[in-house]
Design a protein around this motif. Structure first.
Motif, mmCIF file in Angstrom:
data_model
loop_
_atom_site.group_PDB
_atom_site.id
_atom_site.type_symbol
_atom_site.label_atom_id
_atom_site.label_comp_id
_atom_site.label_asym_id
_atom_site.label_seq_id
_atom_site.Cartn_x
_atom_site.Cartn_y
_atom_site.Cartn_z
ATOM 1 N N ASN A 278 -17.911 -44.550 21.302
ATOM 2 C CA ASN A 278 -18.950 -44.025 20.409
ATOM 3 C C ASN A 278 -18.542 -44.069 18.935
ATOM 4 N N ASP A 279 -17.244 -44.138 18.677
ATOM 5 C CA ASP A 279 -16.796 -44.205 17.271
ATOM 6 C C ASP A 279 -16.550 -45.643 16.820
ATOM 7 N N GLY A 280 -16.947 -46.628 17.654
ATOM 8 C CA GLY A 280 -16.834 -48.037 17.267
ATOM 9 C C GLY A 280 -15.459 -48.636 17.494
ATOM 10 N N THR A 281 -14.607 -47.960 18.272
ATOM 11 C CA THR A 281 -13.259 -48.491 18.527
ATOM 12 C C THR A 281 -13.158 -49.063 19.938
ATOM 13 N N VAL A 282 -12.135 -49.898 20.127
ATOM 14 C CA VAL A 282 -11.831 -50.482 21.436
ATOM 15 C C VAL A 282 -10.341 -50.274 21.712
ATOM 16 N N PRO A 283 -9.920 -50.329 22.999
ATOM 17 C CA PRO A 283 -8.488 -50.131 23.295
ATOM 18 C C PRO A 283 -7.637 -51.227 22.667
ATOM 19 N N PHE A 284 -6.473 -50.818 22.156
ATOM 20 C CA PHE A 284 -5.499 -51.726 21.566
ATOM 21 C C PHE A 284 -4.186 -51.375 22.228
ATOM 22 N N ARG A 285 -3.201 -52.255 22.217
ATOM 23 C CA ARG A 285 -1.983 -52.047 23.001
ATOM 24 C C ARG A 285 -1.322 -50.676 22.783
ATOM 25 N N HIS A 286 -0.482 -50.303 23.734
ATOM 26 C CA HIS A 286 0.322 -49.064 23.712
ATOM 27 C C HIS A 286 -0.529 -47.807 23.520
ATOM 28 N N GLY A 287 -1.709 -47.807 24.120
ATOM 29 C CA GLY A 287 -2.524 -46.600 24.033
ATOM 30 C C GLY A 287 -3.166 -46.374 22.674
ATOM 31 N N GLU A 288 -3.104 -47.367 21.786
ATOM 32 C CA GLU A 288 -3.749 -47.214 20.478
ATOM 33 C C GLU A 288 -5.206 -47.690 20.571
ATOM 34 N N ARG A 289 -5.987 -47.366 19.536
ATOM 35 C CA ARG A 289 -7.366 -47.859 19.455
ATOM 36 C C ARG A 289 -7.569 -48.521 18.097
ATOM 37 N N ILE A 290 -8.543 -49.441 18.055
ATOM 38 C CA ILE A 290 -8.773 -50.192 16.818
ATOM 39 C C ILE A 290 -10.256 -50.524 16.715
ATOM 40 N N GLY A 291 -10.772 -50.711 15.510
ATOM 41 C CA GLY A 291 -12.189 -51.026 15.318
ATOM 42 C C GLY A 291 -12.593 -52.291 16.056
ATOM 43 N N PHE A 292 -13.815 -52.305 16.633
ATOM 44 C CA PHE A 292 -14.200 -53.454 17.478
ATOM 45 C C PHE A 292 -14.399 -54.733 16.671
ATOM 46 N N SER A 293 -14.445 -54.616 15.333
ATOM 47 C CA SER A 293 -14.536 -55.840 14.508
ATOM 48 C C SER A 293 -13.301 -56.722 14.709
ATOM 49 N N TYR A 294 -12.203 -56.117 15.200
ATOM 50 C CA TYR A 294 -10.984 -56.888 15.517
ATOM 51 C C TYR A 294 -11.289 -57.941 16.578
ATOM 52 N N LEU A 295 -12.082 -57.576 17.592
ATOM 53 C CA LEU A 295 -12.427 -58.528 18.668
ATOM 54 C C LEU A 295 -13.239 -59.691 18.109
ATOM 55 N N VAL A 296 -14.155 -59.371 17.173
ATOM 56 C CA VAL A 296 -15.001 -60.412 16.582
ATOM 57 C C VAL A 296 -14.144 -61.355 15.739
ATOM 58 N N SER A 297 -13.219 -60.783 14.951
ATOM 59 C CA SER A 297 -12.406 -61.608 14.045
ATOM 60 C C SER A 297 -11.413 -62.497 14.791
ATOM 61 N N GLN A 298 -11.148 -62.204 16.060
ATOM 62 C CA GLN A 298 -10.252 -63.055 16.850
ATOM 63 C C GLN A 298 -10.943 -64.348 17.290
ATOM 64 N N LYS A 299 -12.276 -64.350 17.222
ATOM 65 C CA LYS A 299 -13.050 -65.530 17.613
ATOM 66 C C LYS A 299 -13.083 -66.553 16.470
ATOM 67 N N TYR A 300 -13.597 -67.755 16.771
ATOM 68 C CA TYR A 300 -13.736 -68.795 15.753
ATOM 69 C C TYR A 300 -15.217 -69.083 15.522
ATOM 70 N N THR A 301 -15.538 -69.619 14.349
ATOM 71 C CA THR A 301 -16.922 -69.967 14.028
ATOM 72 C C THR A 301 -17.465 -70.936 15.076
ATOM 73 N N GLY A 302 -18.627 -70.609 15.635
ATOM 74 C CA GLY A 302 -19.234 -71.463 16.657
ATOM 75 C C GLY A 302 -18.921 -71.022 18.074
ATOM 76 N N ASP A 303 -17.943 -70.104 18.239
ATOM 77 C CA ASP A 303 -17.634 -69.572 19.577
ATOM 78 C C ASP A 303 -18.791 -68.708 20.078
ATOM 79 N N SER A 304 -18.868 -68.579 21.411
ATOM 80 C CA SER A 304 -19.867 -67.679 22.003
ATOM 81 C C SER A 304 -19.209 -66.378 22.411
ATOM 82 N N ALA A 305 -19.992 -65.306 22.400
ATOM 83 C CA ALA A 305 -19.492 -63.997 22.831
ATOM 84 C C ALA A 305 -20.552 -63.330 23.687
ATOM 85 N N ALA A 306 -20.095 -62.634 24.742
ATOM 86 C CA ALA A 306 -21.016 -61.922 25.626
ATOM 87 C C ALA A 306 -21.185 -60.495 25.098
ATOM 88 N N ILE A 307 -22.431 -60.125 24.823
ATOM 89 C CA ILE A 307 -22.707 -58.784 24.294
ATOM 90 C C ILE A 307 -23.632 -58.061 25.268
#
Length: 413
Positions: A278-307
């Motif tokens: 609900n706060d816009g975060t996703v799980p990150f290693r070692h029990g940490e959390r990080i903003g979900f924009s991290y998942l988007v930025s790992q992709k490349y231009t033209g890639d597909s993503a399932a939403i």
């Protein structure tokens, strides 16, 4: 003996660190048909595989000439710029002269470090010509605001001082592998010795993007403005069940591919199979959390993503093609001179962040007109080629008597 071994392992990496000399010629936004007086700067860089050198984008921005000098050498070698990644503040250079590459081992990249891992920043800070080494530990890993790129990407905060000139230098772990590039420091009266490092996932993304496309295309973003769903009443009114979590879409960029499938008030439940809190975060290693924009930025231009979204209490799944979205007021001119048009002594020009910075100074976010700032922060372009145009100044002539005081006034259509 162990100390000697690690010392010996780190030495070749130190030899791969170079000093970058750049002559810059910035555009003149007040007189867009001219350029400003050229000036020189020095920064750091390091040699990687494939006869290439990495440094910061801001170290070679508006470059006219770039030269590199190796450690212990008295020769400056002419370099050419292969790619400049403004968002991630990374630039890729190369040198034609074979002599430059002799006797140098390229730097190897290491894994993303953990908190409290030791890091050593190597570079050529101002105040001397010899190499400088500062040590510290990783104190934070999160989505950072990249000052140069006006973007938010993964970054490392370290407690080693990063001074002017250190920019572009590598940060090594205790195995002698590069874990990032020094790029900015926190200047605040309450904080000392806080430096920021561009981590390896961002660097590798930049390099692979260049290798795939022959040019830098950028980091994709989800062209939506969203809000947190931490308010229980808001979740209830949106038809969310107790076990459902996500973020609510407020606005969608009309020029983005998402505009065709997503709607305002949709709840984004997951991105590429990863549930969003609900706060816009996703799980990150070692029990940490990080903003979900991290998942988007790992992709490349033209890639597909399932939403996966929640709309009218029904769960819908979409495959979205990601793209780098153009802002209504662009954060960069990407090395191009500003566009302008003069008629009747009126100078019309398109607004960009560099233009605002030029007209209103570093504190443009406080000094610029509220109307322009609102467009900068919250408005999406309605078409791919939409621009905000202002009368930047009036060149006094008989034809425009009485209009001399019009400065930075937006043109309405």
């Amino acid at each position: 003996i162990n100390g000697e071994c690690s010392e010996a392992r780190a030495l070749p990496a130190m030899d791969a660190v170079v000093k970058v000399f750049c002559v810059h010629t910035e555009p003149n936004f007040s007189l867009p048909w001219q350029r400003k007086r050229q000036y020189s700067s020095s920064s750091s860089g390091f040699i990687i595989k494939g006869r290439r050198v990495l440094t910061n984008a801001h170290s070679v921005e508006h470059y006219t000439q770039v030269k590199l000098k190796k450690r212990g050498s008295d020769t400056k070698y002419l370099a050419s710029v292969l790619a400049i990644g403004t968002e991630c503040d990374v630039a890729l250079l190369t040198v034609e002269d074979n002599e430059f590459w002799e006797g140098v081992s390229p730097v190897d990249f290491g894994e993303l470090p953990a908190l409290q891992d030791a890091v050593t920043v190597v570079g050529y800070p101002i105040g001397g010509d010899t190499i400088s080494v500062t040590s510290g530990v990783v104190s934070r890993i999160e989505i950072l605001s990249y000052v140069h790129g006006s973007t938010e990407l993964l970054g490392l905060q370290i407690d080693a001082a990063i001074n002017s000139g250190n920019s572009g230098g590598p940060a090594f772990n205790d195995k002698g592998n590069c874990v990032g590039i020094a790029f900015q420091s926190l200047k605040h009266e309450d904080a000392e010795n806080i430096g920021y490092v561009i981590p390896t996932p961002v660097i590798i993304h930049f390099i692979q993007d260049y290798e795939r496309n022959g040019a830098y295309t950028g980091f994709p973003i989800l062209g939506v403005e969203w809000q947190k769903m931490e308010n229980p009443d808001l979740r209830l009114s949106s038809g969310m069940k107790v076990d459902q979590k996500g973020v609510r879409i407020r606005k969608i960029d009309p020029t983005a591919p998402e505009f065709k499938v997503l709607k305002a008030s949709d709840i984004i439940l997951s991105f590429d199979g990863v549930d969003i809190a609900n706060d816009g975060t996703v799980p990150f290693r070692h029990g940490e959390r990080i903003g979900f924009s991290y998942l988007v930025s790992q992709k490349y231009t033209g890639d597909s993503a399932a939403i996966k979204v929640l709309r009218d209490s029904a769960i819908l799944k979409f495959d979205i093609k990601l793209s780098t979205n153009r802002r209504l007021i662009p954060a960069h001119n990407k090395g191009r001179p500003p566009s302008y048009y003069i008629i009747g002594g009126f100078v019309f020009t398109a607004v960009s962040v560099p233009y605002l910075r030029s007209e209103y100074g570093k504190d443009y976010e406080y000094e610029a007109p509220v109307k322009l700032l609102d467009k900068l922060l919250h408005e999406f372009p309605q078409s791919p080629d939409e621009q905000i145009v202002v009368v930047s100044q009036v060149l006094v002539a008989d034809i425009n008597i009485g209009y001399e005081d019009i400065v930075n006034t937006q043109v309405g259509f």
